[in-house]
Scaffold this motif. Structure first.
Motif, mmCIF file in Angstrom:
data_model
loop_
_atom_site.group_PDB
_atom_site.id
_atom_site.type_symbol
_atom_site.label_atom_id
_atom_site.label_comp_id
_atom_site.label_asym_id
_atom_site.label_seq_id
_atom_site.Cartn_x
_atom_site.Cartn_y
_atom_site.Cartn_z
ATOM 1 N N VAL A 1 0.861 -1.186 0.000
ATOM 2 C CA VAL A 1 0.000 0.000 0.000
ATOM 3 C C VAL A 1 0.892 1.229 0.000
ATOM 4 N N SER A 2 0.811 2.030 -1.063
ATOM 5 C CA SER A 2 1.663 3.213 -1.168
ATOM 6 C C SER A 2 0.883 4.516 -1.082
ATOM 7 N N THR A 3 -0.398 4.488 -1.464
ATOM 8 C CA THR A 3 -1.209 5.708 -1.478
ATOM 9 C C THR A 3 -2.573 5.427 -0.859
ATOM 10 N N ALA A 4 -3.294 6.490 -0.553
ATOM 11 C CA ALA A 4 -4.642 6.331 -0.029
ATOM 12 C C ALA A 4 -5.537 5.619 -1.039
ATOM 13 N N ALA A 5 -5.291 5.839 -2.340
ATOM 14 C CA ALA A 5 -6.065 5.148 -3.381
ATOM 15 C C ALA A 5 -5.793 3.651 -3.355
ATOM 16 N N ASP A 6 -4.538 3.254 -3.106
ATOM 17 C CA ASP A 6 -4.203 1.833 -2.982
ATOM 18 C C ASP A 6 -4.985 1.198 -1.839
ATOM 19 N N LEU A 7 -5.038 1.905 -0.716
ATOM 20 C CA LEU A 7 -5.732 1.375 0.447
ATOM 21 C C LEU A 7 -7.230 1.244 0.177
ATOM 22 N N ALA A 8 -7.813 2.286 -0.450
ATOM 23 C CA ALA A 8 -9.240 2.235 -0.769
ATOM 24 C C ALA A 8 -9.551 1.079 -1.707
ATOM 25 N N ALA A 9 -8.681 0.831 -2.678
ATOM 26 C CA ALA A 9 -8.896 -0.270 -3.621
ATOM 27 C C ALA A 9 -8.802 -1.613 -2.908
ATOM 28 N N ALA A 10 -7.843 -1.749 -1.987
ATOM 29 C CA ALA A 10 -7.662 -3.010 -1.262
ATOM 30 C C ALA A 10 -8.874 -3.315 -0.390
ATOM 31 N N LEU A 11 -9.417 -2.274 0.259
ATOM 32 C CA LEU A 11 -10.574 -2.483 1.122
ATOM 33 C C LEU A 11 -11.856 -2.604 0.312
ATOM 34 N N GLY A 12 -11.932 -1.886 -0.809
ATOM 35 C CA GLY A 12 -13.132 -1.910 -1.624
ATOM 36 C C GLY A 12 -13.409 -3.258 -2.236
ATOM 37 N N ALA A 13 -12.378 -4.097 -2.368
ATOM 38 C CA ALA A 13 -12.558 -5.428 -2.939
ATOM 39 C C ALA A 13 -13.057 -6.431 -1.907
ATOM 40 N N ARG A 14 -13.235 -5.968 -0.652
ATOM 41 C CA ARG A 14 -13.654 -6.868 0.419
ATOM 42 C C ARG A 14 -15.015 -6.447 0.960
ATOM 43 N N LYS A 15 -15.558 -7.293 1.823
ATOM 44 C CA LYS A 15 -16.904 -7.032 2.342
ATOM 45 C C LYS A 15 -16.891 -7.087 3.864
#
Length: 621
Positions: A549-563
């Motif tokens: 995770v390098s950016t806030a967008a990376d983090l949002a994408a990682a969490l957005g793929a989960r439930k």
């Protein structure tokens, strides 16, 4: 003409013997350097004379150390001979051997255009009195006379709630409390005077808009039209306007490129500042929403006043457990009146309601404080500027927001249980009759300030049910429960629902990108997934389930793929040291309020009637 007792007292004070008056003279030798010269004369004084600069200001609850901007203070006797002055403490001076007459002269600096401070420049003088004027202990009940001398060639007018005299530059106040509560604007103000009929047709209330702005007259007139509508709707709540002792209520409005957004209530006036372009409908609506809040204070807090604020103490922070009602319920009515006056669309009102509901239901502050305790935090949060970090973002919900949310709940609960016969309007009228309308010994004082017990008693009277009144206060005001907004709002045809249903959530946190990863920029609240995982402010997340995770967008994408319910491995740095933990995701609890019809469902006749009784205009326009 018929002169009321309160007005007669004020007129008598204004005409009292000059030997007992405190006299101020204000000049502007160099307005381009943002200071003004003040001279104040005290007569029939006793030594030692204790001179004070206020540390707090009416409508503000934190300390504001106005003495810091006073300099070159000197004292003289009646012959002009300089006399000794000592510095008693950081907030005052003492004249140890004061003669019968003492004239004090000083300079005071200011360049903050808002409701709290002082601003001097070549275009205007914007005065909040506690930020500008030295006063003396023991003389608070003496009448005051003040004369302004504008800069040579300045095309200035004076706008103030102070009492006028035959001299257009000289004004009076019956006492120190009223004087300090009387902001004054000197400048090229655009003026508009108008009247609004008293509910029931028993005469008119007079108003004046004194506007210093950078826009055109067309926008100013649209603004004035909105002010009229707001005034009429607010009078309908209480059944009448207060008596404005100077003869009119004054809106002191500074909408300038260099102004700070603010609104500050006073007994017979309000200060309104900001950068709004009144020609812009959206900016004008924002400015009018502040008008709606501040004018409501002419009843609620200026006259319906908590005992904890009466009289106001200028030398300390003023703490009150009733600000949820004084400020918060006023905030609720601000939005309600904008709707009733036709100045705000229904979907925007629904968004306002949603923000209140979400804040009250989901705030972590309810774990540690009641709304009464939140009100008592005002000296630390009301425009206060702490140097050291606090955890207020998770332990404090503003009494404005929380109180507005309780105003909403109480209004709907009263309407619901009475089938529309009783509302919060009835409660506010009861508070007005018992605590606001009785007045005081002189303008600036309130005879029957209220306590929380009085709130409970008025609610019992209006509802006809002391048990209901006691339960509401004990559960939601003194206690920490959240009202059942979904049930209360459903009767008016509004739906409370999850704003992001099914969305994975770790807490209401914010992030910024770092070279090593993503830093948490806020504290994590107890009960949230991030808190349980041991994450907190300044921790730097570097990986989720082994994924970099390098950016806030990376983090949002990682969490957005989960439930919600998923468990992820998280790696982060704390003070440079690596830490690993498991993070169990939850569903985002954020709430919103929408109309029933916007969901595709049908608005029933009962819901339509209930909503209309609540939100429709109460005054003729």
């Amino acid at each position: 003409m018929v002169v009321s007792l309160v007005t007669a007292v004020a007129l008598a004070a204004a005409a009292s013997s000059p030997a007992q008056e405190v006299g101020y003279r204000v000049t502007f030798p160099a307005p381009e350097h943002r200071w003004m010269q003040v001279e104040v004369t005290f007569t029939a004084v006793r030594a030692p004379l204790a001179l004070r600069m206020s540390r707090s200001s009416p409508g503000r609850y934190a300390l504001h150390e106005f003495a810091k901007n006073v300099h070159d203070l000197r004292a003289f006797d009646a012959t002009g001979r300089e006399i000794a002055v000592s510095r008693s403490d950081p907030y005052g001076w003492e004249v140890p051997a004061a003669p019968d007459v003492v004239r004090v002269a000083y300079k005071v600096y200011g360049e903050q255009v808002d409701g709290t401070y002082l601003a001097i420049d070549t275009t205007h003088a914007h005065m909040n009195m506690p930020a500008a004027f030295v006063w003396a202990r023991g003389l608070a009940d003496r009448p005051i006379r003040i004369t302004f001398a504008p800069p040579a060639g300045a095309r200035w007018k004076v706008a103030t709630q102070l009492f006028a005299t035959n001299d257009p530059w000289t004004f009076t106040a019956p006492n120190l409390q009223y004087f300090m509560d009387s902001p004054t604007e000197l400048g090229p103000v655009w003026e508009l005077r108008f009247t609004v009929p008293q509910p029931g047709g028993t005469g008119n209330a007079s108003f004046r808009i004194a506007l210093h702005h950078a826009g055109d007259e067309a926008g100013a007139r649209e603004y004035a039209s909105g002010v009229r509508r707001i005034a009429a709707e607010e009078a309908a709540v209480f059944g009448e306007f207060p008596e404005y002792e100077p003869g009119a209520y004054t809106f002191l409005a500074d909408y300038l490129p260099y102004a700070t957004g603010d609104g500050m209530e006073h007994r017979n006036s309000t200060v309104l500042t900001g950068r709004a372009d009144l020609a812009d409908p959206r900016a004008r609506r924002g400015a009018l929403s502040t008008v709606a809040h501040e004018l409501f204070h002419a009843w609620n807090v200026e006259r319906i006043r908590p005992a904890s604020l009466e009289p106001f103490d200028f030398e300390r922070a003023n703490m009150s457990g009733e600000l949820w009602l004084a400020e918060g319920v006023t905030s609720y009515y601000g939005a309600l009146v904008m709707q009733r006056a036709g100045l705000q669309p229904l979907d925007e009102t629904a968004r306002d309601l949603g923000a209140l509901v979400d804040a009250v239901v989901n705030t972590p502050a309810r774990r540690v404080r009641s709304v009464v305790e939140a009100s008592r935090m005002a000296p630390f949060v009301d425009a206060a500027r702490p140097v050291d970090p606090t955890n207020f973002e998770i332990t404090h919900l503003s009494y404005y927001t929380w109180g507005a949310g309780l105003g909403l709940a109480l209004d709907l609960a009263l309407r619901d249980r009475s089938n529309g016969r009783v509302s919060l309007d009835d409660f506010m009228r009861a508070m007005w009759r018992a605590h606001g309308k009785p007045g005081g010994s002189a303008p600036g004082h309130v005879a029957r300030p209220y306590t929380l017990d009085d709130v409970r008693d008025r609610l019992a009277e209006v509802s006809g049910d002391r048990a209901f009144a006691g339960e509401f206060v004990s559960r939601f005001v003194e206690g920490r429960e959240a009202p059942d907004y979904a049930r209360l709002l459903s009767r008016a045809g509004f739906v409370v629902r999850r704003e992001r249903p099914g969305g994975a959530w770790i807490g209401d946190v914010s992030f910024d990108s770092q070279a090593q990863g993503v830093r948490l920029a806020r504290l994590t609240a107890p009960g949230t997934p991030a808190y349980h995982a041991g994450l907190d402010r300044d921790d730097v997340i570097v990986a989720i389930d082994g994924q970099r995770v390098s950016t806030a967008a990376d983090l949002a994408a990682a969490l957005g793929a989960r439930k919600p319910g998923d468990v992820v491995a998280i790696r982060f740095l704390r003070r440079g040291d690596p830490v690993t933990a498991e993070l169990t995701l939850a569903e985002d609890p954020a709430l919103e309020v929408v109309t029933v019809e916007s969901t595709g469902a049908r608005l029933s006749a009962e819901q339509r009637n209930f909503r209309a009784a609540w939100l429709s205009p109460k005054a003729a326009h």
